[in-house]
Design an enzyme around this catalytic site. Structure first.
Site, PDB file in Angstrom:
ATOM      1  N   ILE A 143       0.843  -1.192   0.000  1.00  0.00           N
ATOM      2  CA  ILE A 143       0.000   0.000   0.000  1.00  0.00           C
ATOM      3  C   ILE A 143       0.885   1.251   0.000  1.00  0.00           C
ATOM      4  CG2 ILE A 143      -0.188  -0.029   2.532  1.00  0.00           C
ATOM      5  CD1 ILE A 143      -3.076   1.020   2.220  1.00  0.00           C
ATOM      6  N   CYS A 144       0.372   2.307  -0.622  1.00  0.00           N
ATOM      7  CA  CYS A 144       1.016   3.624  -0.596  1.00  0.00           C
ATOM      8  C   CYS A 144       2.455   3.551  -1.123  1.00  0.00           C
ATOM      9  CB  CYS A 144       0.945   4.185   0.820  1.00  0.00           C
ATOM     10  SG  CYS A 144       1.447   5.911   0.997  1.00  0.00           S
ATOM     11  N   GLY A 145       3.412   4.083  -0.372  1.00  0.00           N
ATOM     12  CA  GLY A 145       4.790   4.137  -0.845  1.00  0.00           C
ATOM     13  C   GLY A 145       5.402   2.787  -1.133  1.00  0.00           C
ATOM     14  N   ALA A 146       4.902   1.744  -0.490  1.00  0.00           N
ATOM     15  CA  ALA A 146       5.431   0.410  -0.782  1.00  0.00           C
ATOM     16  C   ALA A 146       5.160   0.011  -2.221  1.00  0.00           C
ATOM     17  CB  ALA A 146       4.828  -0.620   0.176  1.00  0.00           C
ATOM     18  N   THR A 147       4.048   0.478  -2.796  1.00  0.00           N
ATOM     19  CA  THR A 147       3.772   0.180  -4.202  1.00  0.00           C
ATOM     20  C   THR A 147       4.823   0.819  -5.096  1.00  0.00           C
ATOM     21  OG1 THR A 147       2.300   2.091  -4.552  1.00  0.00           O
ATOM     22  CG2 THR A 147       1.293   0.050  -3.751  1.00  0.00           C
TER      23      THR A 147
END
Length: 204
Positions: free
Chosen positions: A107-111
Site C-alpha cells: 500500500i502507498c509508498g510500498a507500491t
C-alpha cells in the site's frame, strides 16, 4: 498448524494503513478457522524500528530468517524510505515471494518501491495516483494501472494510501479469513460505515 502472515517493519512505517488488515487477521472473531493465522513482524535486523506514528516496534524475526515457504503472505505498509537502499531488502523479499507464488500486499509508498523494481510491470495494480508511479525509473507498467482503491492480480495486492479498508478486504479475501457473507458484512460496517453490517456480524 498456524500460518504466519509477515508484516514488514521499517522506520517510517505508516501504522494506520494496515491496521484494519492485521487486527482482523490476528483477532479470531468471525474467522472461518480461528487460530489459523498469526501476525509476525519482520525487519531487516532485530533492531527496533520507529513507525510514522512514533511507536517503537521490535521485529519478531528478520528477513534472512524467512522465505516464502514460511509464510502465508507478506504485507508492506507505506513509508518514506521506499526510494532508498533501506527499502531494497524488502523489495527483494517481495520478489522472492511473488516468484514462489506466495502473495504480497503493498500500500502507498510500498507500491512505488515495487514499481521501481519492475514488479508491477506485468500485473494490474493501483497506488496513490497514476502520476505517483508514472515518473519512476524502472517502472513500465502504466498500461496496467487501475484507478481503484485496491486491486488484486494473481498474487499481488496493491492499494492507495486512502483505502486501508479496501486493502484489508482484499487481504482478508485472499487469505480466506472470513466466509463470503461475513466479509460482505464486515466491509459494509467498516468500508461503507453502515451499522447494518455490525448487526449482521453479531447475528452470525
Amino acid at each position: 498448524m498456524t500460518e504466519n502472515v509477515h508484516v514488514a517493519v521499517y522506520d517510517t512505517f505508516v501504522d494506520w494503513e494496515i491496521g484494519f488488515a492485521i487486527d482482523h487477521i490476528n483477532k479470531p472473531l468471525w474467522h472461518k478457522h480461528p487460530g489459523r493465522f498469526a501476525v509476525t513482524t519482520v525487519g531487516v535486523s532485530s533492531d527496533p524500528i520507529v513507525t510514522m506514528g512514533g511507536m517503537t516496534v521490535v521485529p519478531d524475526t528478520t528477513l534472512d530468517e524467512i522465505g516464502p515457504q514460511d509464510s502465508a503472505m507478506l504485507i508492506l505498509a507505506g513509508n518514506d524510505i521506499w526510494n532508498t537502499e533501506q527499502f531494497t531488502p524488502f523489495v527483494t523479499k517481495a520478489r522472492d515471494f511473488l516468484d514462489a507464488g506466495v502473495p504480497v500486499a503493498a500500500i502507498c509508498g510500498a507500491t512505488a518501491g515495487l514499481a521501481t523494481a519492475g514488479l508491477l510491470d506485468d500485473r494490474e495494480h493501483t497506488s496513490n495516483a497514476a502520476e505517483f508511479l508514472g515518473g519512476l525509473g524502472g517502472y513500465a507498467g502504466g498500461h496496467l494501472y487501475r484507478d481503484a482503491p485496491a486491486v488484486s492480480d494473481r498474487d499481488l495486492i496493491t492499494a492507495s494510501a486512502t483505502a486501508p479498508v479496501h486493502f484489508a478486504r482484499e487481504i482478508l479475501e485472499r487469505l480466506d479469513v472470513f466466509g463470503p457473507s461475513v466479509l460482505a458484512s464486515w466491509f459494509k460496517l467498516y468500508g461503507q460505515r453502515d451499522p447494518a453490517g455490525f448487526h449482521e456480524l453479531m447475528a452470525g
